[in-house]
Design a protein around this motif. Sequence first.
Motif, short mmCIF file in Angstrom:
data_model
loop_
_atom_site.label_atom_id
_atom_site.label_comp_id
_atom_site.label_asym_id
_atom_site.label_seq_id
_atom_site.Cartn_x
_atom_site.Cartn_y
_atom_site.Cartn_z
N SER A 1 0.84 -1.22 0.00
CA SER A 1 0.00 0.00 0.00
C SER A 1 0.86 1.26 0.00
CB SER A 1 -0.91 0.02 1.23
OG SER A 1 -0.16 0.27 2.42
N PHE B 1 1.45 2.84 2.48
CA PHE B 1 0.76 3.70 3.44
C PHE B 1 1.27 3.33 4.83
CE2 PHE B 1 -2.90 5.13 5.96
CZ PHE B 1 -3.12 6.38 5.39
N VAL C 1 1.77 3.51 8.75
CA VAL C 1 0.99 3.93 9.92
C VAL C 1 1.75 3.59 11.20
CG1 VAL C 1 -1.26 3.72 11.09
CG2 VAL C 1 -1.13 3.39 8.61
N ASN D 1 2.24 -0.78 10.96
CA ASN D 1 1.62 -1.80 10.13
C ASN D 1 2.68 -2.67 9.47
OD1 ASN D 1 2.13 0.59 8.63
ND2 ASN D 1 0.68 0.04 7.05
N GLU E 1 2.75 -5.40 6.47
CA GLU E 1 1.99 -6.03 5.40
C GLU E 1 2.61 -7.37 5.01
OE1 GLU E 1 1.57 -2.94 2.40
OE2 GLU E 1 0.07 -1.91 3.66
N CYS F 1 -2.36 -4.23 11.26
CA CYS F 1 -2.41 -2.78 11.43
C CYS F 1 -1.50 -2.33 12.57
CB CYS F 1 -3.84 -2.33 11.74
SG CYS F 1 -4.95 -2.32 10.33
N ALA F 2 -1.16 -1.07 12.53
CA ALA F 2 -0.30 -0.47 13.56
C ALA F 2 -0.90 -0.61 14.96
CB ALA F 2 -0.08 1.00 13.23
N GLU F 3 -2.19 -0.36 15.06
CA GLU F 3 -2.86 -0.40 16.37
C GLU F 3 -2.79 -1.81 16.96
OE1 GLU F 3 -3.94 0.81 13.54
OE2 GLU F 3 -5.34 2.46 13.79
N THR G 1 -8.58 8.30 10.58
CA THR G 1 -9.14 7.53 11.70
C THR G 1 -8.75 6.06 11.62
OG1 THR G 1 -11.15 7.21 10.41
CG2 THR G 1 -11.14 9.06 11.94
N PRO G 2 -8.74 5.36 12.76
CA PRO G 2 -8.43 3.92 12.75
C PRO G 2 -9.50 3.14 11.99
CG PRO G 2 -8.47 4.78 15.01
CD PRO G 2 -8.97 5.87 14.12
N CYS G 3 -9.10 2.05 11.38
CA CYS G 3 -10.05 1.22 10.64
C CYS G 3 -11.05 0.58 11.61
CB CYS G 3 -9.33 0.14 9.82
SG CYS G 3 -8.70 -1.24 10.79
N CYS H 1 -9.68 -2.09 13.97
CA CYS H 1 -8.84 -1.55 15.05
C CYS H 1 -9.68 -0.86 16.12
CB CYS H 1 -7.79 -0.60 14.48
SG CYS H 1 -6.51 -1.52 13.61
N1 THU Z 1 -3.72 0.57 8.50
C1 THU Z 1 -3.34 0.61 9.82
O1 THU Z 1 -2.22 0.21 10.16
N2 THU Z 1 -4.23 1.09 10.71
C2 THU Z 1 -5.46 1.56 10.41
O2 THU Z 1 -6.24 1.87 11.31
C3 THU Z 1 -5.83 1.76 9.01
C4 THU Z 1 -5.02 1.00 8.04
C5 THU Z 1 -2.79 0.02 7.50
C6 THU Z 1 -3.21 -1.32 6.95
C7 THU Z 1 -2.49 -1.34 5.63
O3 THU Z 1 -1.18 -1.84 5.84
C8 THU Z 1 -2.39 0.12 5.23
O4 THU Z 1 -2.66 0.87 6.41
C9 THU Z 1 -3.35 0.53 4.15
O5 THU Z 1 -4.65 0.19 4.47
#
Ligand code: THU
Length: 136
Positions: free
Chosen positions: A25, A27, A29, A45, A47, A56-58, A87-89, A92
Amino acid sequence: MSTNVSQDMVQAAVEIRKRAYAPYSRFLVGAAIRCEDGRIFTGCNVENAAYPEGICAEGGAISAMVAAGGRKITEVIVCCDSATPCTPCGGCRQKLREFATPNLTIRMVSKDGQELFAQTLEELLPHSFGPESLNV
Ligand code: THU
């Protein structure tokens, strides 16, 4: 809702974000969690080539806290890979709920830690299902 932000927590989330493993991603976190005795735990995070296996990071920060004996979250900061906080997914939010009460303030910061957004867990996860919901 408390608006006071601890700079040590912001710093921890901003720094751990840089260690994220997110080649798919891209992305990154970071998350910092403080538990009842004041200790701070962090996660990023991680992957996986088998995409659904990523964490996820949380989740990473919660695992570190639990493994070290922490059971109650008193503070959370999530640092996302964007100029504005995100915001957190959903997953999470539920994971945080296990170790936090609905009135906990969830703080989110931009990549550089400068911009802040805060919501209670109740706002992010209304009418939540938690440990008290079970008859155990
Ligand atoms: N991600 C997190 O680590 N925490 C979240 O609350 C939202 C998403 C990560 C999961 C994935 O590795 C990347 O962000 C993209 O979705």
